[in-house]
Design an enzyme around this catalytic site. Structure first.
Site: not given
Length: 285
Positions: A168, A181
């Site tokens: 990501s 995350y």
């Protein structure tokens, strides 16, 4: 979409087996359906069997070859059992896409910055739940490591074998509110580079895609209000994205096809490829 189908059809992966974890999710289900146009066999792994099976049926009805398998990517013995089932159905893995991942509300703060006058009901860094943090790290990191342990063993020495992890843009610079995350995806990027080196002598390449902000049903409410206008957070994203827009799932496909097809990327190894409209490159100034 006809446009994306034509892109995938330009890559011939006939007789290859692509295994995708998290295949019932929005992103990986789309990618799976497009990858079927490469003529590869597709094994769809997901804890939500119904979601993965729906994707498999769509692929088969379109002339592809796919099958769904109920899989818990955090249970090593379950993954091994699924691996044996897949071998019976299709043979052994050529390309592994570790797509299982996600966040948890218990590992998310309500505020971007800590302040002295916060409302008592505000979930701050000090209120983050240990179980939520563990869930996020386990799902994203262990959920990629364990399937790799099982399936990469079959890939040793295979022509064109490679692994794709889903990182990501959070891995480059963490976003506010989601420390677990962001940290887990940073671990994925690091793990990708580690694997690339570790398997470099036995013919397995390992790379990752780092998606930026893509519009999907999952984040629609986060990015747009009931009138379809961008939320405050969405406007921040757009301001810090040099291309000035959100991405779409289709725009990940080209990056994925490039990385998995050795005719295009045989010497590409250990790369974390951002697909984010320049978000990770922009300092804001």
């Amino acid at each position: 979409m006809e446009f994306t189908m034509n892109i995938a059809a330009n890559h011939n992966l006939e007789n290859k087996l692509i295994i995708i974890t998290g295949a019932g999710g929005v992103l990986c289900s789309f990618l799976a359906k497009q990858l079927a146009y490469t003529k590869a066999n597709i094994a769809l792994l997901d804890l939500n069997f119904e979601a993965a099976d729906k994707v498999a049926k769509e692929i088969n009805q379109s002339g592809g070859k796919a099958k769904a398998y109920k899989t818990n990517v955090l249970e090593l013995e379950n993954i091994k059992e699924v691996r044996n089932q897949i071998e019976t159905d299709f043979g052994t893995c050529d390309i592994l896409i570790n797509g299982a991942g996600g966040n948890n509300p218990k590992a998310t703060t309500d505020n971007e910055f800590h302040q002295f006058d916060l409302n008592e009901t505000t979930r701050t860094f000090f209120d983050l739940d240990k179980s939520g943090i563990e869930f996020v790290f386990n799902l994203n990191y262990l959920g990629s490591l364990l399937p790799t342990q099982v399936f990469a063993k079959d890939m040793l020495g295979k022509q064109g074998a490679n692994i794709i992890n889903i990182s990501s843009m959070n891995a480059f610079t963490p976003l506010t509110k989601i420390p677990a995350y962001s940290g887990a995806k940073a671990a994925i990027s690091n793990f990708t580079q580690w694997l690339a080196v570790y398997f470099s002598k036995v013919g397995i390449r390992c790379n990752a895609i780092a998606p930026g902000f893509l519009v999907s049903n999952q984040n629609l409410a986060l990015l747009f209000d009931t009138e379809g206008k961008p939320t405050d957070r969405a406007n921040k994203i757009l301001t810090n994205t040099p291309m000035g827009r959100f991405g779409e799932s289709e725009e990940l496909l080209g990056a994925l096809l490039f990385l998995i097809d050795e005719n295009y990327s045989a010497f590409v190894n250990g790369v974390v490829l951002p697909v984010d409209g320049g978000f990770s490159a922009y300092s804001g100034v």
